[in-house]
Every structure is written in structure tokens, then in C-alpha cells.
Design a protein around this motif. Structure first.
Motif, PDB file in Angstrom:
ATOM      1  N   THR A   1       2.788  -5.021   5.817  1.00  0.00           N
ATOM      2  CA  THR A   1       2.498  -3.593   5.985  1.00  0.00           C
ATOM      3  C   THR A   1       1.067  -3.407   6.497  1.00  0.00           C
ATOM      4  OG1 THR A   1       1.634  -3.422   3.747  1.00  0.00           O
ATOM      5  CG2 THR A   1       3.985  -2.954   4.036  1.00  0.00           C
ATOM      6  N   MET A   2       0.805  -2.229   7.001  1.00  0.00           N
ATOM      7  CA  MET A   2      -0.540  -1.858   7.480  1.00  0.00           C
ATOM      8  C   MET A   2      -1.086  -2.922   8.424  1.00  0.00           C
ATOM      9  SD  MET A   2      -2.174  -0.234   4.045  1.00  0.00           S
ATOM     10  CE  MET A   2      -1.004  -0.439   2.704  1.00  0.00           C
ATOM     11  N   PHE A   3      -0.217  -3.429   9.268  1.00  0.00           N
ATOM     12  CA  PHE A   3      -0.598  -4.507  10.179  1.00  0.00           C
ATOM     13  C   PHE A   3      -1.485  -3.943  11.282  1.00  0.00           C
ATOM     14  CE2 PHE A   3       0.103  -7.355  13.798  1.00  0.00           C
ATOM     15  CZ  PHE A   3      -0.132  -8.580  13.199  1.00  0.00           C
TER      16      PHE A   3
ATOM     17  N   ILE B   1       5.326  -3.517   9.691  1.00  0.00           N
ATOM     18  CA  ILE B   1       4.919  -2.103   9.672  1.00  0.00           C
ATOM     19  C   ILE B   1       3.457  -2.001  10.136  1.00  0.00           C
ATOM     20  CG2 ILE B   1       4.688   0.000   8.279  1.00  0.00           C
ATOM     21  CD1 ILE B   1       7.595  -1.111   8.399  1.00  0.00           C
ATOM     22  N   PRO B   2       3.213  -1.299  11.230  1.00  0.00           N
ATOM     23  CA  PRO B   2       1.836  -1.213  11.737  1.00  0.00           C
ATOM     24  C   PRO B   2       0.985  -0.275  10.883  1.00  0.00           C
ATOM     25  CG  PRO B   2       3.264   0.211  13.030  1.00  0.00           C
ATOM     26  CD  PRO B   2       4.155  -0.510  12.041  1.00  0.00           C
ATOM     27  N   ARG B   3      -0.311  -0.452  10.940  1.00  0.00           N
ATOM     28  CA  ARG B   3      -1.188   0.570  10.370  1.00  0.00           C
ATOM     29  C   ARG B   3      -1.053   1.807  11.246  1.00  0.00           C
ATOM     30  NH1 ARG B   3      -5.075   1.045   6.847  1.00  0.00           N
ATOM     31  NH2 ARG B   3      -5.173  -1.152   6.271  1.00  0.00           N
TER      32      ARG B   3
ATOM     33  N   GLY C   1      -1.759  -0.355  -3.721  1.00  0.00           N
ATOM     34  CA  GLY C   1      -2.244  -0.066  -2.376  1.00  0.00           C
ATOM     35  C   GLY C   1      -1.716  -0.970  -1.282  1.00  0.00           C
ATOM     36  N   VAL C   2      -0.571  -1.623  -1.508  1.00  0.00           N
ATOM     37  CA  VAL C   2      -0.038  -2.525  -0.482  1.00  0.00           C
ATOM     38  C   VAL C   2       1.070  -1.864   0.348  1.00  0.00           C
ATOM     39  CG1 VAL C   2      -0.622  -4.640  -1.728  1.00  0.00           C
ATOM     40  CG2 VAL C   2       1.613  -3.569  -2.094  1.00  0.00           C
ATOM     41  N   GLY C   3       1.450  -0.645  -0.016  1.00  0.00           N
ATOM     42  CA  GLY C   3       2.478   0.046   0.773  1.00  0.00           C
ATOM     43  C   GLY C   3       3.838   0.136   0.103  1.00  0.00           C
ATOM     44  N   LYS C   4       3.890  -0.056  -1.208  1.00  0.00           N
ATOM     45  CA  LYS C   4       5.181   0.068  -1.911  1.00  0.00           C
ATOM     46  C   LYS C   4       5.752   1.481  -1.768  1.00  0.00           C
ATOM     47  CE  LYS C   4       3.482  -1.242  -5.906  1.00  0.00           C
ATOM     48  NZ  LYS C   4       2.189  -1.781  -5.459  1.00  0.00           N
TER      49      LYS C   4
HETATM   50  N1  LIG Z   1       1.475   1.531   7.438  1.00  0.00           N
HETATM   51  C1  LIG Z   1       0.474   2.258   6.965  1.00  0.00           C
HETATM   52  N2  LIG Z   1      -0.470   2.756   7.792  1.00  0.00           N
HETATM   53  C2  LIG Z   1      -1.505   3.478   7.305  1.00  0.00           C
HETATM   54  N3  LIG Z   1      -1.686   3.773   6.012  1.00  0.00           N
HETATM   55  C3  LIG Z   1      -0.772   3.314   5.133  1.00  0.00           C
HETATM   56  C4  LIG Z   1       0.362   2.551   5.564  1.00  0.00           C
HETATM   57  N4  LIG Z   1       1.090   2.228   4.465  1.00  0.00           N
HETATM   58  C5  LIG Z   1       0.453   2.775   3.419  1.00  0.00           C
HETATM   59  N5  LIG Z   1      -0.655   3.432   3.806  1.00  0.00           N
HETATM   60  C6  LIG Z   1      -1.625   4.114   2.940  1.00  0.00           C
HETATM   61  O1  LIG Z   1      -2.216   3.151   2.069  1.00  0.00           O
HETATM   62  C7  LIG Z   1      -2.356   3.678   0.752  1.00  0.00           C
HETATM   63  C8  LIG Z   1      -1.567   2.821  -0.240  1.00  0.00           C
HETATM   64  O2  LIG Z   1      -0.188   2.882   0.097  1.00  0.00           O
HETATM   65  P1  LIG Z   1       0.956   3.061  -1.004  1.00  0.00           P
HETATM   66  O3  LIG Z   1       2.232   3.085  -0.266  1.00  0.00           O
HETATM   67  O4  LIG Z   1       0.632   4.208  -1.896  1.00  0.00           O
HETATM   68  O5  LIG Z   1       0.794   1.700  -1.802  1.00  0.00           O
HETATM   69  P2  LIG Z   1       1.311   1.271  -3.256  1.00  0.00           P
HETATM   70  O6  LIG Z   1       2.486   2.117  -3.604  1.00  0.00           O
HETATM   71  O7  LIG Z   1       1.644  -0.179  -3.112  1.00  0.00           O
HETATM   72  O8  LIG Z   1       0.161   1.477  -4.197  1.00  0.00           O
HETATM   73  C9  LIG Z   1      -1.851   5.108   0.813  1.00  0.00           C
HETATM   74  O9  LIG Z   1      -2.949   5.938   0.996  1.00  0.00           O
HETATM   75  C10 LIG Z   1      -0.952   5.124   2.038  1.00  0.00           C
HETATM   76  O10 LIG Z   1      -0.897   6.392   2.634  1.00  0.00           O
END
Ligand SMILES: Nc1ncnc2c1ncn2[C@@H]1O[C@H](COP(=O)(O)OP(=O)(O)O)[C@@H](O)[C@H]1O
Ligand SMILES: [Mg+2]
Length: 304
Positions: free
Chosen positions: A220-222, A249-251, A49-52
Motif C-alpha cells: 500500500t501507499m506505494f 496500491i499507489p500513494r 497506519g499501513v492502510g488496513k
Molecule cells: N494509498 C494511500 N495513499 C495515500 N494515503 C493513504 C493510502 N492508504 C492509506 N492512506 C492514509 O494513511 C493513513 C493510514 O491509513 P489507514 O488505512 O487508516 O491505516 P490503518 O487502518 O492500518 O491504521 C490514513 O490517513 C489514510 O488516509
């Protein structure tokens, strides 16, 4: 300057060059005199859930938008990248599992994504089995690397989306990669998590892959509005210096919505902030390479 991914100098007069990519039957004409070929970047963090996956899909798409012939290999049995690029579950589709376990050549597994220039080698849940089946093979951590050797030159960039664990699949990705992008969510224990992962990278580097470098730590998701996000960003920059990407990368809710439509952000909403940030990240990655493989990308993950 040391080359690790496989670079080609194109010395054609006028800095034009023509690349004919056999399996895809296309020409690419670009103005670049020097184009990175076969750069393999793993996107890893043992936390989920970190944005990979969001980064794999949208950095991949952004590189393609910047005229880089790009492939994403989905190395996660959860297959979120595969789904996020619009490939529905289909047990008959061949996946990276078939390359690792049945010696199917990687080029036979490449699928076109909905975005021009972006390609995918899919995953599905039976990749879990590969972890177990690989376990008693010799050189089990090199399975992916061995498959990539000649194949990698068919793309400018190959991104490896890793599962949220330091398992044999992630290890295979780290051994196959030139560098690693570590996405980090701006939250309280971020620093500890990154330190732990960098320790692992140092170990992998020592044991299996001497050229493995840190491409960058990516915030990520800043969330602009929270003090915590700013605090975490400042701490990471103090501690890891220029190993942290300048791009943040903004939220952005559009980034979270796009996968359910099976689209990278550039098809779903090309004008949103999330799309702009991934284009900026792609430029930063390309700049590392164009500036003599980037002093940052050259540097080992240091424990300074
Ligand atoms: N920059 C962002 N802004 C809003 N939501 C995001 C962002 N990046 C990721 N998410 C959401 O957060 C959750 C986890 O992201 P994800 O890319 O699947 O992480 P990982 O692969 O590390 O488990 C997903 O629901 C995704 O849509
Ligand atoms: Mg994921």
C-alpha cells in the motif's frame, strides 16, 4: 477442490441465477455461474497506519462495484471504517459490541453504506470494553465466529477491519476468517513486520482455525518515485513469492481525502488511480475464488 467459505454452484440453465436476500428484500441477477458466498476475509496487521482501514473501505466498495453483495465489519474501537463510510459518532447506535456482548444477532446490526451493495456493521469506542469483558468467557476467541455461522451466507464477501494490535479483537477476526489480507507499507522494516504476523497466523491456524489462509500480502501507499519502495517491493516478492498480490496500491491523496467526506473512493473520485487500483485488487480476490478457490488462498501461511 476444498471449499471453505461456503460456495454455491448455480446450475440454473443459461448460468443465470436469482438470489433472494431476505433481510434486504432484494433480488440480484448476475451472469456468474459460480459466485462465492460467505467468504470472510480479515484485513490485519499489528502495525497502525499501513492502510488496513483504507483497504477495508475501498476493497469492500470495489467488490460491491463488481456486483458482490459485501459487508464490512468494523472490529476496531477507533471506528475509522465507520466514520470513513459517513457514520458520525452516535452513542445510541448499536455496534459489533452488542453482538459480542449482548447476543444481538449480526443481521440486526447491518447498516447500508452510501454505496449500493456495500454494508457496514459499525464499531465505536466501547468495543474496547469487549476485550476486557470477553477475557473470562469460555471460547472467548470464537465469539465472532460463532455469531457468523449462518449469517455469513447472506453476503458474497465479508471483510473484517482489524485494530492495529494482536489483541483479542484481532484474534476473534482471525478465528472467524477464511483468509487474511496483510496490507504493508513499503518501508524499511516491512519484511520483519510481515514475518512476525505470519508467525501469528501459523499459530492461530494450529490452535484455532485450521482453514485460515493467506489471501495475500498487499503493498500500500506505494511511491513510484522512491528507490526504497521498489527495493521493499522486490524483497517482499523474493521472500513471499506469489503470496504478494500483483496489484499494488499507489500513494494517492484522493484515497486519503475520501474518508473525511464519508465516502468510498468510487463516490469521491471514481477516476483516480487509487480507485482503479482497488478495482484491480477486487478482481484479483474474485479470481482467487473463481479459479477453484485459488491455489494461493488454499495455501496455509507457510514459513518457507
Ligand atoms: N494509498 C494511500 N495513499 C495515500 N494515503 C493513504 C493510502 N492508504 C492509506 N492512506 C492514509 O494513511 C493513513 C493510514 O491509513 P489507514 O488505512 O487508516 O491505516 P490503518 O487502518 O492500518 O491504521 C490514513 O490517513 C489514510 O488516509
Ligand atoms: Mg484502521
Amino acid at each position: 477442490m476444498k471449499h471453505h467459505g461456503g460456495w454455491r454452484h448455480h446450475t440454473t440453465p443459461g448460468a443465470f441465477y436469482l438470489r433472494y436476500s431476505l433481510p434486504f428484500d432484494r433480488f440480484i441477477l448476475t451472469f456468474f455461474g459460480l459466485v462465492p458466498l460467505g467468504r470472510v476475509i480479515a484485513i490485519a496487521n499489528q502495525k497502525g497506519g499501513v492502510g488496513k482501514t483504507t483497504t477495508a473501505i475501498n476493497l469492500g466498495a470495489a467488490l460491491a462495484r463488481r456486483d458482490m453483495w459485501t459487508l464490512i465489519i468494523d472490529c476496531d474501537p477507533q471506528a475509522n471504517t465507520t466514520g470513513g463510510l459517513g457514520f458520525s459518532k452516535d452513542p445510541s447506535r448499536r455496534t459489533i459490541y452488542h453482538a459480542l456482548m449482548h447476543d444481538v444477532p449480526l443481521r440486526d446490526l447491518v447498516q447500508k453504506s452510501p454505496l449500493e451493495g456495500l454494508h457496514l456493521i459499525p464499531s465505536d469506542k466501547n468495543l474496547v470494553g469487549a476485550t476486557l469483558e470477553l477475557a473470562d468467557r469460555p471460547e472467548r476467541e470464537k465469539a465472532l465466529r460463532n455469531k457468523m455461522e449462518t449469517f455469513r451466507k447472506e453476503f458474497n464477501y465479508i471483510l473484517l477491519d482489524c485494530p492495529p494490535a494482536l489483541d483479542l479483537l484481532t484474534l476473534n477476526a482471525l478465528v472467524a476468517a477464511d483468509s487474511v489480507i496483510v496490507p504493508v507499507q513499503c518501508e524499511y522494516f516491512a519484511l520483519e513486520g510481515v514475518s512476525e504476523l505470519l508467525d501469528t497466523l501459523i499459530r492461530v491456524r494450529r490452535l484455532h482455525n485450521h482453514n485460515l489462509a493467506v489471501e495475500g500480502i498487499l503493498l500500500t501507499m506505494f511511491d513510484e518515485r522512491t528507490n526504497l519502495a521498489h527495493q521493499v517491493r522486490d524483497d517482499l516478492r523474493d521472500f513471499f513469492g506469489d503470496q504478494v498480490f500483483s496489484t499494488v496500491i499507489p500513494r494517492n491523496v484522493r484515497l486519503a481525502e475520501a474518508p473525511s467526506f464519508g465516502q468510498p473512493i468510487f463516490l469521491y473520485d471514481p477516476d483516480c488511480k487509487g480507485a482503479a487500483s482497488y478495482l484491480e485488487l477486487a478482481q484479483e480476490v474474485i479470481n482467487h475464488d473463481e479459479k477453484g478457490a485459488g491455489s494461493r488462498a488454499e495455501r496455509p501461511p507457510s514459513d518457507s
